[in-house]
Design an enzyme around this catalytic site. Sequence first.
Site, mmCIF file in Angstrom:
data_model
loop_
_atom_site.group_PDB
_atom_site.id
_atom_site.type_symbol
_atom_site.label_atom_id
_atom_site.label_comp_id
_atom_site.label_asym_id
_atom_site.label_seq_id
_atom_site.Cartn_x
_atom_site.Cartn_y
_atom_site.Cartn_z
ATOM 1 N N HIS A 179 -7.527 0.889 -6.302
ATOM 2 C CA HIS A 179 -7.646 0.033 -5.116
ATOM 3 C C HIS A 179 -8.261 -1.295 -5.579
ATOM 4 C CE1 HIS A 179 -7.766 -1.181 -1.082
ATOM 5 N NE2 HIS A 179 -8.579 -0.294 -0.547
ATOM 6 N N ARG A 181 0.878 -1.177 0.000
ATOM 7 C CA ARG A 181 0.000 0.000 0.000
ATOM 8 C C ARG A 181 0.909 1.219 0.000
ATOM 9 N NH1 ARG A 181 -5.248 1.500 3.548
ATOM 10 N NH2 ARG A 181 -6.014 0.025 2.020
ATOM 11 N N CYS A 222 -16.521 1.573 1.133
ATOM 12 C CA CYS A 222 -15.341 0.730 1.373
ATOM 13 C C CYS A 222 -14.812 0.876 2.797
ATOM 14 C CB CYS A 222 -14.267 1.056 0.353
ATOM 15 S SG CYS A 222 -13.826 2.793 0.324
ATOM 16 N N ARG A 238 -13.196 -8.750 1.872
ATOM 17 C CA ARG A 238 -11.783 -8.454 1.607
ATOM 18 C C ARG A 238 -10.948 -9.709 1.897
ATOM 19 N NH1 ARG A 238 -9.963 -3.232 1.613
ATOM 20 N NH2 ARG A 238 -8.117 -4.245 0.777
ATOM 21 N N GLN A 286 -9.910 -3.921 -3.159
ATOM 22 C CA GLN A 286 -11.225 -3.483 -2.683
ATOM 23 C C GLN A 286 -12.298 -3.824 -3.720
ATOM 24 O OE1 GLN A 286 -12.125 -1.779 0.358
ATOM 25 N NE2 GLN A 286 -14.106 -2.415 -0.400
ATOM 26 N N ASP A 303 -17.497 6.939 -1.028
ATOM 27 C CA ASP A 303 -16.218 6.848 -0.316
ATOM 28 C C ASP A 303 -15.960 8.211 0.318
ATOM 29 O OD1 ASP A 303 -13.730 6.020 0.584
ATOM 30 O OD2 ASP A 303 -12.735 6.194 -1.353
HETATM 31 N N1 CP Z 1 -11.157 -0.031 2.618
HETATM 32 C C1 CP Z 1 -9.867 -0.077 3.037
HETATM 33 O O1 CP Z 1 -8.914 -0.222 2.235
HETATM 34 O O2 CP Z 1 -9.737 0.014 4.374
HETATM 35 P P1 CP Z 1 -8.345 0.254 5.157
HETATM 36 O O3 CP Z 1 -7.822 1.612 4.734
HETATM 37 O O4 CP Z 1 -8.699 0.172 6.608
HETATM 38 O O5 CP Z 1 -7.395 -0.822 4.724
#
Ligand code: CP
Length: 317
Positions: free
Chosen positions: A132, A105, A267, A295, A135, A227
């Site tokens: 992403h 990430r 998300c 997830r 997701q 989001d």
């Molecule tokens: N939706 C998501 O990626 O959550 P986090 O940022 O908690 O990983």
Amino acid sequence: MTARHFLLDTDLTSSEQAALLDLADQLKATRRDRKPARRPLEGRSVALIFEKPSTRTRLSFDVAVAELGGHPIVIDSGSSQLGRGETIEDTAAVLSRYVDAIVIRTFAQDRVDRMAAAATVPVINALSDHTHPCQALADLQTIREIRGRLAGVTLTYLGDGNNVAHSLLLAGALAGLRVHVASPPGYEPIEQVVRHANEIGAVTGGEALVMHDALEAAAGADVLYTDVWASMGQDTESDSRALVFQPYRLDEKVVEAARPDAIVMHCLPAHREMEISAAVLDGPRSVVFDQAENRLHAQKALLSFLLDETTAGVGSR
Ligand code: CP
């Protein structure tokens, strides 16, 4: 053998995406029924690199690797040499000598791409500023288990044309979804992503549409999605964005404009009474915790897909 990466939603074909979602459903059922699970990552290690905060992604990947029999190793920039300027290429080369896959990430998509270019093991994008894709896989799994299909389903996304929107457009196009994005002028998804989604949609029956009116976009939607208005790294813009995005809040009026059985997705993390009203987020249409759960299943399927040579017909490119 060249490693198979998952850097963008479109690193899977439509049929690979469908097979992966089938596998995710199987893994979910196996876990629920407490049946003995296969352990395709037995004796393998996976590095989980987080250069940005995370709850869902970090925990779900950690559990996913462990449940597949592997050893997850979480590192962040603050406690590794990445934070002191070691290059992404040197990091990729070193980690490739220790682990069997790298999940990252980070900020620019370029960092994910550079990691993959320098690694000799599969690299998975666990969120960049651009996309992403993990997701979106969980989102598709959630929609399919509730709606029973993906092709022809209309998903309306309200708000920022951000990484989540980009992945919904691309992954949705592969699955034949109609993705309608309503954003304020100046905050639309990148044109190139919309164009690419429509090129894919020309084959799959999917559609990518950018609009500016939230209620018009929500009319007849099967799925409503939103989001946060200020993504990680945009915190200083929170106040100005709160004004601009006000007409795009996912509230009861928007829900009324959609189909009577429309589901509501986010998300997470969510800001109640900002991008979504508390009544809608916590209401009967909301499937946000199913999304969060999926997830885990979708990422177990993805790891199996990339690392388990015995899994459904996916080899190295
Ligand atoms: N939706 C998501 O990626 O959550 P986090 O940022 O908690 O990983």
